[in-house]
Motif scaffolding. Structure first.
Motif, PDB file in Angstrom:
ATOM      1  N   GLN A  39      14.673  18.769  -1.144  1.00  0.00           N
ATOM      2  CA  GLN A  39      14.921  17.813  -0.063  1.00  0.00           C
ATOM      3  C   GLN A  39      13.838  16.739  -0.072  1.00  0.00           C
ATOM      4  OE1 GLN A  39      17.653  18.141   1.962  1.00  0.00           O
ATOM      5  NE2 GLN A  39      18.249  19.985   0.819  1.00  0.00           N
ATOM      6  N   ARG A  41      12.498  12.806   1.582  1.00  0.00           N
ATOM      7  CA  ARG A  41      12.644  11.728   2.566  1.00  0.00           C
ATOM      8  C   ARG A  41      11.780  10.566   2.108  1.00  0.00           C
ATOM      9  NH1 ARG A  41      14.727  11.387   7.693  1.00  0.00           N
ATOM     10  NH2 ARG A  41      14.059   9.580   8.893  1.00  0.00           N
ATOM     11  N   GLU A  46      17.192   9.790   3.356  1.00  0.00           N
ATOM     12  CA  GLU A  46      17.128  11.195   2.981  1.00  0.00           C
ATOM     13  C   GLU A  46      17.890  11.416   1.677  1.00  0.00           C
ATOM     14  OE1 GLU A  46      18.591  13.454   6.241  1.00  0.00           O
ATOM     15  OE2 GLU A  46      16.873  13.017   7.544  1.00  0.00           O
ATOM     16  N   HIS A  47      17.320  12.252   0.815  1.00  0.00           N
ATOM     17  CA  HIS A  47      17.924  12.534  -0.492  1.00  0.00           C
ATOM     18  C   HIS A  47      17.842  14.031  -0.774  1.00  0.00           C
ATOM     19  CE1 HIS A  47      17.757   8.196  -1.643  1.00  0.00           C
ATOM     20  NE2 HIS A  47      16.660   8.212  -0.903  1.00  0.00           N
ATOM     21  N   GLU A  48      18.671  14.462  -1.693  1.00  0.00           N
ATOM     22  CA  GLU A  48      18.613  15.848  -2.150  1.00  0.00           C
ATOM     23  C   GLU A  48      18.900  15.882  -3.650  1.00  0.00           C
ATOM     24  OE1 GLU A  48      20.679  20.251  -1.493  1.00  0.00           O
ATOM     25  OE2 GLU A  48      21.683  18.437  -0.801  1.00  0.00           O
ATOM     26  N   GLU A  64      22.726  16.656 -10.696  1.00  0.00           N
ATOM     27  CA  GLU A  64      23.705  16.609  -9.608  1.00  0.00           C
ATOM     28  C   GLU A  64      24.884  17.490 -10.014  1.00  0.00           C
ATOM     29  OE1 GLU A  64      25.719  15.637  -6.082  1.00  0.00           O
ATOM     30  OE2 GLU A  64      23.617  15.310  -6.654  1.00  0.00           O
ATOM     31  N   GLN A  95      24.267   9.111  -7.478  1.00  0.00           N
ATOM     32  CA  GLN A  95      23.578  10.010  -6.552  1.00  0.00           C
ATOM     33  C   GLN A  95      22.287  10.542  -7.150  1.00  0.00           C
ATOM     34  OE1 GLN A  95      27.371  12.396  -5.374  1.00  0.00           O
ATOM     35  NE2 GLN A  95      25.826  12.835  -3.813  1.00  0.00           N
ATOM     36  N   SER A  98      19.523   7.857  -7.646  1.00  0.00           N
ATOM     37  CA  SER A  98      18.880   7.496  -6.389  1.00  0.00           C
ATOM     38  C   SER A  98      17.896   8.570  -5.956  1.00  0.00           C
ATOM     39  CB  SER A  98      19.934   7.270  -5.313  1.00  0.00           C
ATOM     40  OG  SER A  98      19.335   6.989  -4.073  1.00  0.00           O
ATOM     41  N   SER A  99      18.297   9.825  -6.076  1.00  0.00           N
ATOM     42  CA  SER A  99      17.423  10.923  -5.672  1.00  0.00           C
ATOM     43  C   SER A  99      16.199  11.033  -6.579  1.00  0.00           C
ATOM     44  CB  SER A  99      18.205  12.239  -5.682  1.00  0.00           C
ATOM     45  OG  SER A  99      19.268  12.197  -4.755  1.00  0.00           O
ATOM     46  N   ALA A 102      13.752   8.420  -5.617  1.00  0.00           N
ATOM     47  CA  ALA A 102      13.063   8.827  -4.393  1.00  0.00           C
ATOM     48  C   ALA A 102      11.987   9.868  -4.700  1.00  0.00           C
ATOM     49  CB  ALA A 102      14.070   9.382  -3.390  1.00  0.00           C
TER      50      ALA A 102
END
Length: 572
Positions: A39, A41, A46-48, A64, A95, A98-99, A102
């Motif tokens: 997890q 932030r 917020e990302h996972e 993913e 997805q 992006s995560s 982050a």
């Protein structure tokens, strides 16, 4: 079997993540680390990351996972399950990208350095047979692992990291171990000790400095119609960043660009940065002499050969080069290190020696080799063409505490953009014992919480034993500089070899000077390599003599420090 975090994860989906997790846990080697549901932030977002693999010496994989039956049509992704078929808001690749971005941003202030290891973004489809002939610009087939590939998933992940992953090198085992506590929810709170408070503040300052560098793009844009420019700025003003940006912009225009420097360390850095570009790269990146050797100029021995003979041979060869091998543009970083003959040699290898594009990024006050004559370039081609001077005034690298030490060497118009920062530290030592004392500083700083790969120890005269071993063993190119750019650990070098480079913490070991007439310039280079903390080790009388009239107040605000004792810092 891989080390798993958590050991027995709870899976909330309908089995897809569990299937992939278990396949990875069984097939990855024992040194690899496998995380479920990381997890993140990043500011307000917020990302996972469903699954994250840390594979020492190899790299990182962010995965993913999509259950059900997955399909793609007309640029959209669809998922079919018992409830029917629906379109996904984002592609699985978007997805995970992006995560992963982050993750890098979140880890930077916690780790104290950028995550530069190879990282692959992978989509796992454990219940879908994906077409083997699938092609897409945004999602290469190699980065999709379907149900038929699960038995070989570890091999596929490794291949993706090594062949598709962006980054400089494999993942350092020490760096991987340090990442663990930040990826787990049980991470402790940052303490209240002065060292930890200083450390956290330093990282905050460095994030601001990274952002400020983008200001220099304005200067590049405003001067894009000028064919011959010398960008003049003090240490830490973003000149190397600008040189790289200029090389990228001209390469995108389809021009044959040469990006040059003199120092080996800077050459390795430029190559590592250009190596991350997917396309539009200069035809040569690195040292001037390396370029000459590439074109067939024989190697030689002695300073006279490299300073005079090799440039002359290149100057004779240049006009004979086939048109398709000639350069359209020449970019030189740390251009004050180049002698007039070197410029003539480079221009002879260009399409238009008289009017071709030339961009020099330089600091006249770092002319420690005494080569730059202040004149234009291209004199032997008829007339020396003046390079239009553009001043780069902002200091972006250093905190104000550090920049104040060399303020006497930079233009009075320069603006110190960094935060106030940690006070500079001074450690008394005799010249004879300075290397041992500086080595004690490394241990003390690591005890304070600084990461090994944030610290550089630079000497002004004889090499540190670690540096000397690489020099004697012939591993400077194969191990020494690659390890520095991978940020594997603390670095031991010489001030002259560190021009154009930087680290969060620099311990400047003033262990003498071969030429006292160059001492002030060498101190200027050494002081300005530190981003957050500067520690100066040496004899006060030698430092006073070296600073002379140009750096009279260099250490006026420094605080005395004893690395072997637990005393609080006191004013000198």
């Amino acid at each position: 079997m891989a080390r798993c975090y958590p050991q027995d994860p709870e899976f909330t989906d309908k089995g897809a993540e569990k299937v992939v997790f278990e396949a990875l846990a069984e097939s990855l080697p024992e040194e690899a680390m496998l995380f479920h549901s990381v997890q993140l932030r990043d500011r307000s977002a917020e990302h996972e990351i469903d699954l994250l693999v840390l594979w020492p010496q190899v790299g990182i994989a962010a995965i993913e996972v999509k259950g059900g039956l997955i399909s793609s049509s007309d640029g959209y992704w669809y998922q079919s399950d018992a409830k029917g078929k629906h379109r996904l808001k984002l592609s699985p690749m978007a997805q995970v990208q992006s995560s992963a971005h982050a993750l890098k941003e979140v880890l930077y202030p916690l780790m104290g350095t950028r995550l530069t290891s190879r990282m692959a973004h992978i989509v796992a489809l454990p219940f879908t047979a994906w077409p083997k002939n699938y092609t897409s610009v945004g999602v290469p087939r190699e980065l999709i692992i379907d149900r038929d590939q699960l038995p070989q998933i570890a091999d596929q992940v490794r291949s993706d990291i090594e062949n598709q992953g962006g980054g400089l090198a494999g993942l350092s085992p020490d760096f991987a171990e340090r990442m663990i506590k930040h990826l787990l929810s049980s991470t402790g709170e940052l303490g209240e000790s002065p060292e930890e408070v200083n450390y956290a503040g330093a990282l905050s300052n460095e994030q601001v400095q990274e952002t400020l560098t983008a200001r220099q793009q304005i200067l590049l844009s405003a001067t894009r119609s000028l064919p011959r420019v010398r960008f003049v700025g003090g240490a830490g003003s973003g000149k190397t960043w600008m040189a790289l940006q200029k090389a990228r912009e001209l390469s995108k225009q389809g021009l044959r660009v040469g990006l040059f420097c003199y120092n080996k360390g800077l050459g390795h850095y430029l190559k590592s940065e250009v190596g991350t570009w997917k396309q539009n790269k200069p035809v040569h990146t690195g040292e001037f002499h390396e370029y000459a050797r590439r074109l067939g100029i024989p190697d030689g021995k002695g300073q006279e050969y490299f300073d005079v003979t090799m440039p002359q041979l290149l100057r004779q060869l240049g006009p004979q080069l086939p048109a398709e091998q000639k350069l359209d543009a020449v970019i030189v970083d740390e251009a004050q290190d180049f002698a007039p003959d070197w410029w003539e040699a480079l221009l002879s290898c260009t399409v238009d020696p008289l009017a071709g594009q030339v961009y020099a990024f330089m600091d006249n006050r770092q002319d420690v080799y005494r080569r730059w004559d202040g004149q234009g370039v291209g004199g032997s081609f008829g007339v020396a063409t003046a390079l239009v001077p553009i001043h780069v005034d902002d200091n972006l690298r250093n905190t104000r505490s550090i920049a104040t030490t060399f303020k006497g060497f930079i233009d009075q118009a320069s603006k110190l953009r960094g935060g106030e920062g940690i006070p500079v530290r001074y450690v008394f030592s005799t010249t004879e014992n300075s290397i041992d004392t500086a080595s004690d500083c490394v241990d003390a700083l690591l005890d304070e919480g600084w990461a090994t790969n944030q610290v550089a120890l630079l000497t002004t005269n004889k090499r540190h034993p670690v540096h000397q071993d690489h020099f004697e063993n012939g591993t400077v190119d194969s191990d020494y500089w690659p390890e520095f750019h991978r940020r594997d650990g603390e670095f031991y070098g010489h001030v002259l070899g560190f021009k154009g480079l930087e680290r969060s913490v620099v311990i400047l070991c003033v262990n003498g000077f071969k030429d006292m007439s160059r001492a002030a310039e060498m101190l200027y280079v050494g002081f300005s390599r530190a981003r957050s903390l500067l520690v100066v080790v040496g004899d006060p009388d030698l430092l006073d003599q070296a600073c002379g009239n140009e750096l009279p107040q260099a250490l006026a605000k420094a605080q005395a420090w004893d690395p072997q004792a637990a005393h609080e810092l006191e004013p000198i």
